[in-house]
Every structure is written in C-alpha cells, then in structure tokens.
Design a protein around this motif. Structure first.
Motif, short mmCIF file in Angstrom:
data_model
loop_
_atom_site.label_atom_id
_atom_site.label_comp_id
_atom_site.label_asym_id
_atom_site.label_seq_id
_atom_site.Cartn_x
_atom_site.Cartn_y
_atom_site.Cartn_z
N LEU A 197 0.83 -1.21 0.00
CA LEU A 197 0.00 0.00 0.00
C LEU A 197 0.86 1.25 0.00
N SER A 201 2.27 5.27 -3.12
CA SER A 201 1.18 6.09 -2.57
C SER A 201 1.59 7.55 -2.37
N THR A 204 1.01 9.80 0.76
CA THR A 204 -0.33 10.13 1.25
C THR A 204 -0.82 9.17 2.33
N LEU A 205 -0.11 8.07 2.53
CA LEU A 205 -0.53 7.07 3.53
C LEU A 205 0.50 6.88 4.64
N LEU A 452 -12.67 3.32 -3.27
CA LEU A 452 -11.83 2.40 -2.49
C LEU A 452 -10.55 3.10 -2.05
N MET A 453 -9.98 3.86 -2.97
CA MET A 453 -8.78 4.61 -2.66
C MET A 453 -9.04 5.62 -1.53
N ALA A 455 -11.38 5.40 0.73
CA ALA A 455 -11.63 4.67 1.99
C ALA A 455 -10.31 4.31 2.66
N VAL A 456 -9.34 3.87 1.86
CA VAL A 456 -8.03 3.52 2.40
C VAL A 456 -7.34 4.76 2.95
N LYS A 457 -7.41 5.85 2.20
CA LYS A 457 -6.80 7.10 2.67
C LYS A 457 -7.40 7.55 4.00
N ALA A 459 -8.80 5.73 6.21
CA ALA A 459 -8.46 4.79 7.27
C ALA A 459 -7.05 5.04 7.80
N LEU A 460 -6.14 5.35 6.89
CA LEU A 460 -4.74 5.47 7.29
C LEU A 460 -4.35 6.89 7.69
N LEU A 471 -2.59 13.14 -5.36
CA LEU A 471 -3.02 11.79 -5.72
C LEU A 471 -4.50 11.48 -5.49
N VAL A 472 -4.95 11.57 -4.23
CA VAL A 472 -6.30 11.09 -3.91
C VAL A 472 -7.35 12.15 -4.24
N LEU B 173 -16.59 -6.20 -3.83
CA LEU B 173 -16.31 -5.58 -2.54
C LEU B 173 -17.50 -5.75 -1.60
N GLY B 191 -1.73 5.59 -8.41
CA GLY B 191 -2.07 5.54 -6.99
C GLY B 191 -1.92 4.17 -6.38
N PHE B 192 -2.59 3.96 -5.24
CA PHE B 192 -2.45 2.73 -4.47
C PHE B 192 -2.71 1.52 -5.36
N ASP B 193 -1.89 0.50 -5.20
CA ASP B 193 -2.11 -0.72 -5.96
C ASP B 193 -3.09 -1.60 -5.16
N LEU B 194 -4.37 -1.35 -5.36
CA LEU B 194 -5.39 -1.95 -4.50
C LEU B 194 -5.51 -3.46 -4.68
N LEU B 452 -2.97 -1.43 11.93
CA LEU B 452 -3.07 -1.01 10.54
C LEU B 452 -3.95 -2.00 9.77
N ALA B 455 -7.48 -1.33 10.66
CA ALA B 455 -7.99 -0.09 10.05
C ALA B 455 -8.39 -0.35 8.60
N ALA B 459 -12.16 -0.22 7.00
CA ALA B 459 -12.42 0.68 5.87
C ALA B 459 -13.10 -0.07 4.72
N LEU B 460 -12.67 -1.30 4.48
CA LEU B 460 -13.19 -2.02 3.32
C LEU B 460 -14.41 -2.88 3.63
#
Lengths: 481, 481
Positions: A197, A201, A204-205, A452-453, A455-457, A459-460, A471-472, B173, B191-194, B452, B455, B459-460
C-alpha cells in the motif's frame, strides 16, 4: 498561538540542522524541478533519523499541521511541492542518507529514504553487485521518492518497477507510529501485504523512512542492437521474438520513430545514425549477462539478429561492436527528450496500454489526435516492452512557446487521456499522479476504484495531514447505477 | 422474519443450481480437508458469474448476513470453513470455472475464481505455455483460493508466490460493487495498488471473482540434482553457489534431513536412495530450460555439480540420468509428509525466516525445542531457497495419536512461534492465517501492524461480513509505549 507553539516544539525537537524557516534555505525546495508548481511552507524539516520523523509526525498530528514529504525534488507531477497556503511543513528526507547495511551474500541493501539512487549504484558496484533500476534523475532521485512513486525506468521490462525491488519497508504512519517491515522474508503470508500500500502512494498514507532493496550480480557484459523497422506493427513481433530467443537476457526494448531520430541527429553533435538507410521506426534492444553467462552473450545477440532478419521482422539491424558504440546507441534514445524539446513546444504524456496493444494504439490514435488539433504532430517513443510510451503532441509550426501549451495543453491532454482510457490503459505509467493529474484521475477512473482509494486514505490518514491535495481525489465519486 | 426474507431473495437470485440448503449438498463443505474445523451455514450459494456474486453480496450487506468464500476447500488453516453459529452463507466460487481468455501471444490467461489449478496447467500446456506455480493440492485448489491465500509451492524460488503471477484482478467488494482491475498493465502508477491488498487477504476484504495471470513458455527440459551434505550449514552456501552458476535456470532447492529420507525409504516401496553413502542432509536442485535454452542445460548441470564438488559444498551428488530418475528424486521430497505422518503424531509449522538465517535457525532452535519437550524430535524440510521450511515436532515414542497433539500442540507451537518471531521470521510462510493462527498472529505481531490491518479491514468491510473470524485479530491492540 497554536502555530507558534508548534514551531517552537518542532524546532526544539529537530535542532538547528533539522529545522529552518530561513527563506534562502527553504525557497529552493518550494518549486518542482520542471518549474510547474511553486508552493509555500511553514518551515523545512530535515530529521536525522526515523525516531525524529516519528516525533515530528506525532507533533504535526497533535497540531493538525500538514506534511509534504520530499526526496530529491525531481518528480514529474508536482507530488513533492506544497500548496500555496503555506500551512504545511516541508519534510525533507535527504538528511537520512545512510546505507544502514549492504549484505553481499544475501544480496540486500537497507537504505534510508534519503539515499540517492546513484549512491546505491556505486555502493552495490563496489561489492560486485548492482541495483536493477535506473533513470535519468539518478543523481538526485532518492530511494524514498522512488518507492513513493513506484518509479520505472529502462529496466522494467526485465526487473519490474521499484515495487519489485522492495523487499522490506520502514515507514512512519499518520499517528507517528513506526511501521517496521524491514526484514525481508521471501515468503510471508501473515495477512494483508501492507507495504504494498505504501509503495506508490506518494506519501499520502505514510512516510517511507527506509527500505530493504534487492541487489543482483553485477553485469559482466551487454550486447546492444539497433534495428530499423518498416512499421510500428513489427515492433511487438520483434519484442515477442526477442523474448523467445533471449529470455531473461533481454533487459531493454526501446522504440523511437524516424522523427525522433532525426531530431536527435540534428540536435546532438555526438549522434550518428547506426544504419545507412532510412527507416520509419527504430528499436534499441539490450541483452545483458552476468559473469556466469557472459561467454554466451555474443552468440545470443547474433542469433537474435539473424533470426529476426530471417523472419522479416527488421529491415536492417546492427550490433554495437564495443562498449563505446553501445553507449552511442543509447545516446540516441536518451537524447530524444531534449532534442524534441529543442524543436518547439509539446504537450507530453506518460501513458501505458496493454503491451500487445501499444503498436496499434500509436498507429490508430496518432492521426486522430493530429486531426483534432490541426498542425500538431504526435511522437511516441520509449518503453515499448512495458506497453509504456511517452506520447508527445508537438505544437504546430510557429506556435509561441509557453502560450501554446497554456492555451491548448489541457484540452489536448484530455483527448489523449480519453483515448488511453478507452484502450483500457493508464494515464500515468511511471510518473505518478501528484497534483498534475489528480483531477484527470478523478474524471477518468472507475468510481469503485476511487472510492476504495478514498476509503483507504481515510483509514490510514483520518486527519488528512499526509501530503494533502496529492493523488487522492477530494470528494467521493458517485458510483454508476 | 429477516432471515426468511433474505433466504427467499437469495434463492430467487441464484436459482436452483446456485442456491441450496440441502444438508447432503452443504455438509461436505462445512469441514476443512484436514478435518480440524467443522462449521455450520445458512445455505450454500454457488453463483454462476460475477454479477450474481455482486448481487448476493449486496443482498447480504442489506440483511447483514456474513459470507464465507470457498474455493477447493483445500486450505491448511481453516480459512474457508464457517464458524459454528450457522449465521453465514457459504459462498462457493467453484461454479465460476471458465478460462475467459487465454492469449498465447501476450502470455496471459483470464481465469474465473473457480478454475482448478490443474485445469489451468493443462490449458497452458496445450498452447506451449505453462503457469509457473504448482503445489500438492493442484487437483482441487482454485485460482480464487490461491490468490486469497497468496499460495506458494515449489517454484517460488524462481517465480515468486501467487502474488507475482497476478497481473490483474476482478473482485466484489463488501458493498456489492465490482472492482475491475483485470486489464494487465505492465506499468501503471495511478495511486495505491489496491489489487495487492486483495491478494493474500483470505476473503476478508473482498471476494476475488477472476484474475489475469501470467504464463511462461513451456519447459523443454529439466536437470534434477540430488546432493548429500555433511551439515545443514553447507546448504545456504550451495544455494548461493547454484544461484551464481545457474542464475535463472535454478527453479527448485529443497532441503531434507537424514531422518526424512529414511522415513520415506521405509514408507514408500518405490523410493530408492540415489546415493550410496549416508549423509546428514540432502538437497534436491532443479534446473530448467525452455526450448531456446534446452541445449545448454546438461552442461550447466554438470558445471554446477563439478564446481560444487570442487568447493567442498557437497559430500556426494548425482544428476538424474533421465526423466524417470528425475521423478524418482522428486518422489523422495514429495513423500516426506506422508512418511513422517506414518511414523506417529507431530505438530507441524509452516514458517519462514530470512533465507540466509534458515540453516542457523534449524541448527540452533532444534535442540532448544527438543530440550524443552523431552523425547520430541524436530524435523525441518522443504523450501530452503525461500527461507521456508516445514518445521515438524515429532512426538516421543509411545505418544497416543490425537491425544498427544491435543495436550501438547498448543504449547509446542507457541514455543516454535516465539522462536520464529525472535528470529524476525513469519509464523505463516505460505499457508496463511485462517482461523488456525489468528490468535497467534495477534499475540506475536507488532501492534502497529495489527492496528493497521484492522484499520484497513474496517475501511473495506465496515459491517464485518466478509469471512468474519478469519485472519484479522478481533480487538485493537494497545501500541507499545
């Protein structure tokens, strides 16, 4: 005043070497190297170690002060430049420049975030090893920046991008806790691979403070082939053939059109055309070997060349006779960007589509773009083996530099990005999103992915303090019904 | 009644083939294949396609019904077995067993989650290709399960685990939306590699419905070497030497102690000792070549053997003279688990430490464990090249099968896991966490990592409906001060 308290605490924490508000020291880092973005900052923080980063981030969290991490400041998308509010701390990782450990037997290096790529190359070489990622900015790019942007370069075809080089990571999270996953385990199935992750990123995380990187045996020899092709459609066929014949020895496969070669020949006094005739397209192929396989390399290159001729995949081709000639071939590739720049203004795009579709993408979309913007010319060159080309739209003759990009750039990019999206490609292949492409990412991405991106942002980084605005996309995107 | 409404809607959605509560059909899937866990379920859902999975998950979210995804039900840690409450739907992906596309030119296959590994092997072979991951359960393991557990096997040394084979993913999801990242892009920095989050997350963050997987050219030949070593400390030296000499041709490096070889020779009537003398440790080395490199393989194997002798890395060694002998060598490795089982009860561990530390780990910890539990014997064998061995603690003579593991197993595992943790290793190298190791994960992990993980899970999957009780520790963990 809260800001005053914060600044006092930060200054006390980091000391004189680690904290400054002196404009002479701060200003040079407030503009990205391409000169597209200039921001402001509360101060420049340069912690000496991970514990100082952690303490600073914790302090920032308490005072709700945003942080903009920065490595070599040589990114392409403004990802390390703060915004104009001046509310953020510019967090330089450059002082953390120790190679904590280099283990030749295990072929691993533990580097702090501020280690410059070239420094790692040299340290590895001193032990008969190499780090298999390189790019133009190697003299300034830092390990932390390369990880945060999942950097690419010319060896991705064989070795993958930065993600593939990272065996372990240490990072400071938004609450100031230290995520320590530095120990490299070849197999580890203890749940979510959280280091993935953090890679790419863009800060940003979390703030990457160190990484364990893989090293490979040093190269003993290379064979560089320069080939002339009648059509771009032959390039993927030649690539597939080279993969079959050379297997893992194939490390580079770079594409360039006639226009780029001519531009380089006109621009660089050192450039020579390796072939006698004129060809519509050119490919540079690099085969490599370590000591154990060096003896077989010349025959392998010869086999590849002859079989490519026999199958009609090339119009003409030649193998560099020595290292000087190999460098001369690479010069033709490396000089494309400056040579094209010298010709006049252009709007540049770093895009990818599936590897197999790239030749058709170039063939079909170039006339579309040129028809839509009369007088322009599309030049696509670069990492064909990765499905990644730099797609430049050159200005019509007589366009005023600066003016033309400002007036036309956004619309041209939107058209190119629409085409890439229609071809299931990426609007950022290797340069990242930063602030440059954030709105385009929001416009063109599947809402499921953007949400989804986000939501992850959340959360972290629930307070939104880590590299805000990069980015986000800002707002949630309504999912399609 | 809410459950009644839900069941009616689910039955209507999935039809007769896709939904059943018939105990005869459901019960076989409620116990994991090792027979360690038995659960209950509201019903067995077997959707036919991604849209049906999405609609079912949405329905479950509305009614707050948990889902337990299941592939071949051949996991090692109870990750696909529902709990005893009977509140969950057992979601079988086995009906989604189409290979949507197999592209020999691009060397990619798009497989639905229910495709069985062996089916993919056969489909790839029919096109002159191979899928470079295999394991004992290949006749039942599904692509979805392999991705969700980031499966390993005997080829990780060269090709990486399942994560490295996944070019693209499609998943449903927690809210029923479809995450579509199937298109494989060799370079994509948006961005994030989800998709990396979903790989190895055991169905706790989303339901993998399909994946784009990489294929490689079929193998044309292999050379299998059987070597006898005087000491386990020579094994990593031999590994490093094999990597240097054979490079990418090295695909397997398996370790086994004298005890395991003797057990196999006693257990399997087909087994023969390839060497005349007795050795404390044995290594099986597999070198491979595709068509383009097959001619050079015998000489490469010979080189490796001779140079290993010359450097004193092996006491004795031999190359399989033909494919039958190669299979006979592998039989010795593959029969270890059943042969050891036949000797009596054992507590098994799937662990990893840094590759370079594995030999020392075995040497130093085995006597510690044996001293702590008198009469036991530690047998470590397997993927030394990955820093991953199966670490079995054999019961003392006369121990009562079933009883002994029940009485001693937990304490023995705790001691082994403590040692692994002290050595910076992983308590799950390739089998995952599931319900078997969740509490140990919570006990032994860095609180920063667990928090982490939680979290991300929140989030997901904010309602906690995706494979509840698996992998993710339940309560937040207090960070160390």
């Amino acid at each position: 005043m809260a800001t005053h308290d914060f600044l006092e605490s930060a200054a006390a924490l980091l000391g004189q070497r680690g904290f400054t508000r002196d404009p002479q020291l701060v200003t040079p880092w407030l503009t990205d190297w391409r000169g597209r973005y200039t921001g402001r900052a509360l101060a420049l923080a340069s912690p000496a170690d991970t514990q100082e980063v952690a303490a600073l981030v914790k302090l920032c969290a308490e005072h709700r002060v945003p942080l903009v991490p920065q490595g070599g400041n040589s990114g392409m998308c403004g990802g390390a430049t703060p915004d104009e509010t001046g509310a953020a701390i510019l967090l330089s990782l450059r002082r953390m420049n120790a190679i904590r450990r280099l283990d030749p037997a295990a072929r691993e290096a533990v580097c702090e975030a501020g280690v410059i790529l070239q420094t790692l190359h040299e340290a590895a070489a001193a032990d008969g090893l190499r780090f298999p990622l390189t790019l133009g900015g190697k003299g300034s790019a830092t390990i932390g920046g390369l990880i945060s942007t999942n950097a690419g370069g010319t060896q991705v075809l064989r070795h993958g991008s930065m993600r593939a080089q990272v065996l372990g990571i240490e990072a400071v999270l938004a609450d100031g806790s230290v995520f320590d996953a530095l120990t490299p385990l070849k197999k580890d199935n203890r749940g979510f691979d959280l280091k993935q992750l953090l890679i790419g990123s863009e800060g940003t995380l979390g703030i990457v403070t160190a990484a364990t990187l893989r090293l490979l045996p040093a190269l003993a020899d290379r064979a560089v082939i320069w080939a002339g092709l009648g059509s771009v459609a032959d390039a993927p066929k030649l690539l597939a053939h080279a993969e079959t014949v050379a297997g893992d020895a194939l490390e580079g496969f770079e594409l360039m059109p006639r226009h780029s070669l001519e531009a380089v020949l006109a621009h660089s006094p050192l450039a020579r055309n390796p072939l006698g005739q004129d060809h519509a397209w050119h490919v540079l192929i690099e085969l490599v070997a370590d000591k154990a396989r060096a003896d077989a390399l010349p025959a392998l290159a010869q086999d590849l060349l002859e079989s490519a001729f026999a199958q009609g995949l090339v119009e003409d081709a030649t193998i560099a006779a020595n290292e000087a000639q190999a460098e001369a071939f690479w010069l033709l590739r490396d000089e494309i960007a400056p040579a094209e720049r010298a010709l006049g203004p252009a709007v540049q795009h770093d895009i990818s589509v599936p590897v197999a579709a790239m030749a058709r993408f170039i063939e079909e979309t170039s006339p579309e773009v040129e028809a839509r913007f009369p007088g322009t010319r599309v030049i696509a060159f670069g990492h064909l083996g990765d499905g990644n080309v730099h797609y430049h739209v050159l200005a019509p003759n007589g366009a005023v530099p600066g003016e033309w990009e400002k007036n036309e750039g956004k619309e041209i990019s939107a058209v190119v990005h629409d085409l890439v999206t229609a071809w299931h490609g990426s609007i950022s292949a290797e340069h990242g999103i930063g602030q440059l492409k954030r709105d385009e990412l929001a416009r063109l991405s599947d809402p499921v992915q953007i949400n989804l991106m986000r939501a992850v942002k959340l959360a972290l980084d629930p307070k939104g303090l880590l590299n805000p605005g990069k980015l986000v996309p800002l707002a949630p995107v309504a999912a399609n019904p």
